[in-house]
Motif scaffolding. Structure first.
Motif: not given
Ligand SMILES: Cc1ncc(COP(=O)(O)O)c(C=O)c1O
Length: 373
Positions: A11-15, A23-25, A351-353, A356-358
């Motif tokens: 989860p991005a939150a844990d990096i 931010d890949l998108d 990160v995808r998505g 924060t939630a990605g």
């Protein structure tokens, strides 16, 4: 020390912080918008890889239609070539015979082009290529008002003639105005590039008068490419920063007709200390470059103050209702200047998505990081 403390699926939150995160998108939207712009305006796109220094990103740009990439240093060219990039333009001057040997060797492995702005540079390049038995396309760089590299436009024909008489392949003109990119006003940028285009036309006339054909005029960056593309003179544009859109570029007044780019590069930081009226994050200017000003705090009404090499200081913006983040909270920073920020890190965490939630989708090495020779 090269370590990556993130993994695919995390989860991005844990990096772990500080980390350089894409931010890949958002990055892919930037990539597509520029590729579509170039296609619609019938100019070749050769993005500048000095921004990202990464073969995976160069490959994505080429898969979206770029003809190749630019680099600024021999180190960058070698690193990207070693990682499989086969069409590189060194849009800069190289005068050192030892470096030119490296250029000539590389020219035997990939399709390589290089800029020149002196008779000595031409002679040394010719000697190195002859010695290696390789070839490269050669662009004569003209100064279109930047006041950095490049000869006077009226002298372009004479230097192009020298290129050819040294047995080299004259490919066209390099006409890049760096300072224009960061002028804040859209009208100001347009006026400077109008003048630059006039100078480039004079250079083209000088080349024709020397009996040579100028097949391509190349240049332009993220701040001005709409104008070079509209000039009818430039056949190729070289923007780099559009892929990430740093804080400095976002401070420009947008140009009419330019695609909309989004912030796609972030330094993830964490609050490590908390006072009554300020919070301290674990990312200072060893994590992000500050030559173009301090980072912006993403989607929070907080001001970032320089806390030194390893610290950043956050305060709520005067008059805002924002609250300070708590100990352990993540804070996402938009760097002031993307290129030198990238040069401080070994890897991108993609990160995808959303931030924060990605979830971490990819980790890319920054192969040309630190490549300044
Ligand atoms: C020769 C050249 N072309 C293109 C660029 C790309 O500029 P930007 O990253 O501002 O789009 C640069 C950046 O410094 C450059 O030096």
């Amino acid at each position: 020390m090269s370590s990556v403390r993130a993994f695919v699926g995390q989860p991005a939150a844990d990096i772990e912080t500080p980390a350089l995160v894409i931010d890949l998108d958002a990055m892919e939207r930037n990539l597509t918008r520029m590729a579509e712009f170039a296609k619609a305006h019938r100019v070749r796109l050769r993005p500048h890889a000095k921004t990202h220094k990464c073969a995976a990103l160069a490959r994505l740009q080429m898969a979206a239609g770029a003809v190749g990439v630019c680099v600024q240093k021999v180190d960058e060219a070698e690193a990207l070539a070693a990682a499989g990039i086969g069409d590189i333009y060194l849009s800069n001057e190289v005068i050192d015979p030892i470096k030119l040997q490296r250029v000539a060797t590389l020219a035997g492995r990939i399709r390589l082009a290089i800029a020149v702005d002196s008779a000595l540079g031409v002679e040394r390049l010719a000697a190195a290529l002859a010695h290696a038995g390789t070839r490269a396309d050669v662009f004569v760089e003209i100064d279109v008002g930047h006041g950095r590299c490049g000869i006077a436009p009226v002298a372009a024909g004479a230097l192009a003639h020298q290129v050819v008489s040294n047995g080299l392949a004259f490919a066209g003109l390099q006409a890049y105005h760096g300072r224009a990119q960061h002028l804040r006003g859209a009208a100001e940028r347009e006026a400077v590039i109008r003048h630059a285009v006039g100078l480039a036309r004079a250079a083209q006339a000088s080349v024709s008068a020397a009996g040579l054909e100028c097949r391509l005029v190349t240049g332009a960056g993220t701040g001005t490419f709409v104008h070079e593309a509209a000039s009818g003179l430039y056949g190729e544009i070289q923007p780099g920063s559009y892929l990430f859109l740093d804080r400095d570029y976002a401070d420009n007044e947008p140009s009419a007709g330019a695609p909309r780019f989004e912030h796609a590069l972030f330094v993830k930081a964490q609050v490590m200390s908390r006072g009554v009226s300020h919070a301290v994050v674990d990312a200072g200017h060893k994590s992000h470059a500050i030559d173009s000003g301090l980072p912006k705090v993403w989607q929070r009404d907080l001001d970032f103050a320089n806390g030194g090499d390893e610290h950043g200081i956050l305060r709520t913006r005067a008059g805002s209702a924002a609250v300070l983040p708590e100990l352990g909270d993540a804070v996402w920073l938009v760097p002031g200047h993307c290129d030198p920020t990238v040069n401080l890190h070994d890897h991108y965490v993609g990160v995808r998505g959303g931030l924060t939630a990605g979830v971490v989708e990819t980790i890319w090495p920054i192969e040309a990081r630190g490549g300044v020779r």
